[in-house]
Each structure stands twice: as C-alpha cells, then as structure tokens.
Design an enzyme around this catalytic site. Structure first.
Site, PDB file in Angstrom:
ATOM      1  N   ILE A 185      24.968 -53.152  25.034  1.00 10.58           N
ATOM      2  CA  ILE A 185      24.650 -51.870  25.635  1.00 10.58           C
ATOM      3  C   ILE A 185      23.289 -52.051  26.312  1.00 10.58           C
ATOM      4  O   ILE A 185      22.364 -52.627  25.721  1.00 10.58           O
ATOM      5  CB  ILE A 185      24.616 -50.736  24.591  1.00 10.58           C
ATOM      6  CG1 ILE A 185      24.262 -49.397  25.249  1.00 10.58           C
ATOM      7  CG2 ILE A 185      23.692 -51.044  23.436  1.00 10.58           C
ATOM      8  CD1 ILE A 185      24.350 -48.204  24.299  1.00 10.58           C
ATOM      9  N   SER A 186      23.168 -51.614  27.547  1.00 12.44           N
ATOM     10  CA  SER A 186      21.928 -51.816  28.300  1.00 12.44           C
ATOM     11  C   SER A 186      20.767 -51.080  27.658  1.00 12.44           C
ATOM     12  O   SER A 186      20.944 -50.129  26.886  1.00 12.44           O
ATOM     13  CB  SER A 186      22.103 -51.324  29.741  1.00 12.44           C
ATOM     14  OG  SER A 186      23.045 -52.102  30.433  1.00 12.44           O
ATOM     15  N   ALA A 187      19.562 -51.500  27.993  1.00 13.61           N
ATOM     16  CA  ALA A 187      18.362 -50.826  27.515  1.00 13.61           C
ATOM     17  C   ALA A 187      18.329 -49.394  28.050  1.00 13.61           C
ATOM     18  O   ALA A 187      18.807 -49.127  29.159  1.00 13.61           O
ATOM     19  CB  ALA A 187      17.119 -51.580  27.987  1.00 13.61           C
ATOM     20  N   ARG A 210      22.097 -41.907  21.125  1.00  9.77           N
ATOM     21  CA  ARG A 210      22.376 -43.328  21.328  1.00  9.77           C
ATOM     22  C   ARG A 210      22.793 -44.008  20.028  1.00  9.77           C
ATOM     23  O   ARG A 210      23.484 -45.024  20.034  1.00  9.77           O
ATOM     24  CB  ARG A 210      21.132 -43.997  21.927  1.00  9.77           C
ATOM     25  CG  ARG A 210      21.307 -45.448  22.357  1.00  9.77           C
ATOM     26  CD  ARG A 210      20.041 -45.926  23.052  1.00  9.77           C
ATOM     27  NE  ARG A 210      19.912 -47.365  23.063  1.00  9.77           N
ATOM     28  CZ  ARG A 210      20.338 -48.168  24.032  1.00  9.77           C
ATOM     29  NH1 ARG A 210      20.933 -47.645  25.087  1.00  9.77           N
ATOM     30  NH2 ARG A 210      20.166 -49.469  23.966  1.00  9.77           N
TER      31      ARG A 210
END
Length: 211
Positions: free
Chosen positions: A47-49, A25
């Site tokens: 960016i999503s969790a 990530r």
C-alpha cells in the site's frame, strides 16, 4: 498522521483532507498503518505511503467531483477506493480492478470493516473487479478520473481510451528501471495531453504484451 501531512503541506486540499480523514488506514494496512511509508499487504505488493495517496487525490481532485466516476487500477487493499468514493458522493461511482484474486477478496473484507464503506460496496457505489488492470474496465467507461497504483512499462492505450472527453484525467507511474508519474488529460475533441511530473518508485503493473 493526517494533521502532520497537512502541517507539512503534503496535504493541501481541504476536500482531500476530509476524504482521507473518513477512511481509517488501519483497516487496509496490517503493519504500521499510520506511518508515512509504503507497507506490505502481502503477495509481493504494498500500500503506498499516505503522502503518495494524498498527491494522487490532489492531482485528480477536479476530476473527483460529486457525481463523477473513477477507476483505480491495481486497487490493492481498497484504501484509495474508499477515499475516492467519499470525494464523488453523492451519486458518484468508483471501480477498482485488481490482478491478484486474493487481494480482490481481501479489499472487500477491508471495506466491510466500516459501515459506510460496506453500504457503498453493497449498493454499487464501490465496485471491485478481478482482472488485468492495464485493460481497464470498458463496461464502466468513460471515467472522469483514472488512478494507476503500479508502474506500467509503457503508457496503456486502453486506459487512455476510457478517459471521458472533456473531463478525463489519469495519474499513472510509467517506467521499468526509471519511473515517473505522468498526468494524462483528454480534451472534449479527444485530443490527449501527457505531462511528466516527478520520479517515483512503484511495484510493477502486470501488463500483457501488445499485439
């Protein structure tokens, strides 16, 4: 991070865990990449969790089998494209479509940081297209899995049309002031089923008015 998500049962699938483990990530999030929270990637989007990416991958797992195809709408940093790509190998294909031109190029740069992802991008197993995600990408349809990473003000009919009959499933946040995840499936005869799952908060999806 992934081990903590798994320990707390936010990642439940071995296949999802292994796919996410293969994607760093840190290549896709410039700030606090290993924190379980949304992070800015510039241009007013995030960016999503990680737990939301895990939820999406788990919801679509049976539609991300080897050899299948997927579309990621609002592909942003390119992170989930890489996760999906690992799940559909060998011979599967994932397509990302992103409205912001700078993120189209940035996501390609992010993928090239890993030799495996760079090779997938080079040989077409991962594609990233610039354009209006609510229209999908008909040239690559039908898709076994469609993921939408931003909240649509209404259910996009173009994306439903691009689901593969019999195996197609879409994971999509819908709503403006109140948003929820919906799962949309398509039977072999073309019958569409829509199920509201849980409330969320996403950045809005760019979507042209319907005629």
């Amino acid at each position: 991070m992934l081990d903590n998500l798994r320990k707390n049962e936010l990642i439940k699938s071995d296949r999802v865990y292994e796919a996410m483990r293969k994607v760093d990530r840190g290549h896709f999030a410039p700030y606090s990449p290993y924190r379980d929270a949304p992070q800015s990637i510039g241009h007013g989007v995030t960016i999503s969790a990680p737990h939301m990416h895990a939820n999406a991958a788990q919801a679509l797992e049976q539609h991300l089998q080897p050899g299948m195809s997927a579309l990621d709408v609002g592909s942003g940093s390119g992170y989930l494209l890489a996760v999906f790509a690992h799940m559909v190998q060998p011979e599967g294909k994932v397509v990302g479509i992103e409205y912001i031109p700078e993120l189209v190029e940035k996501s390609k740069d992010n993928l090239r940081k890993d030799p495996t992802h760079a090779e997938m991008l080079k040989d077409g197993r991962i594609m990233i297209i610039g354009g209006d995600g609510s229209l999908g990408w008909p040239e690559g349809a039908p898709y076994d899995a469609i993921h939408v990473g931003a909240a649509a003000p209404r259910m996009p009919t173009h994306l439903i049309d691009q689901l593969r009959p019999g195996t197609g499933k879409m994971f999509i946040p819908v709503g403006q002031y109140e948003q929820a995840i919906w799962e949309v499936t398509k039977d072999a005869d073309g019958t569409v089923h829509k199920s509201k799952m849980y409330d969320v908060r996403y950045v809005p999806l760019h979507m042209q008015p319907e005629n």
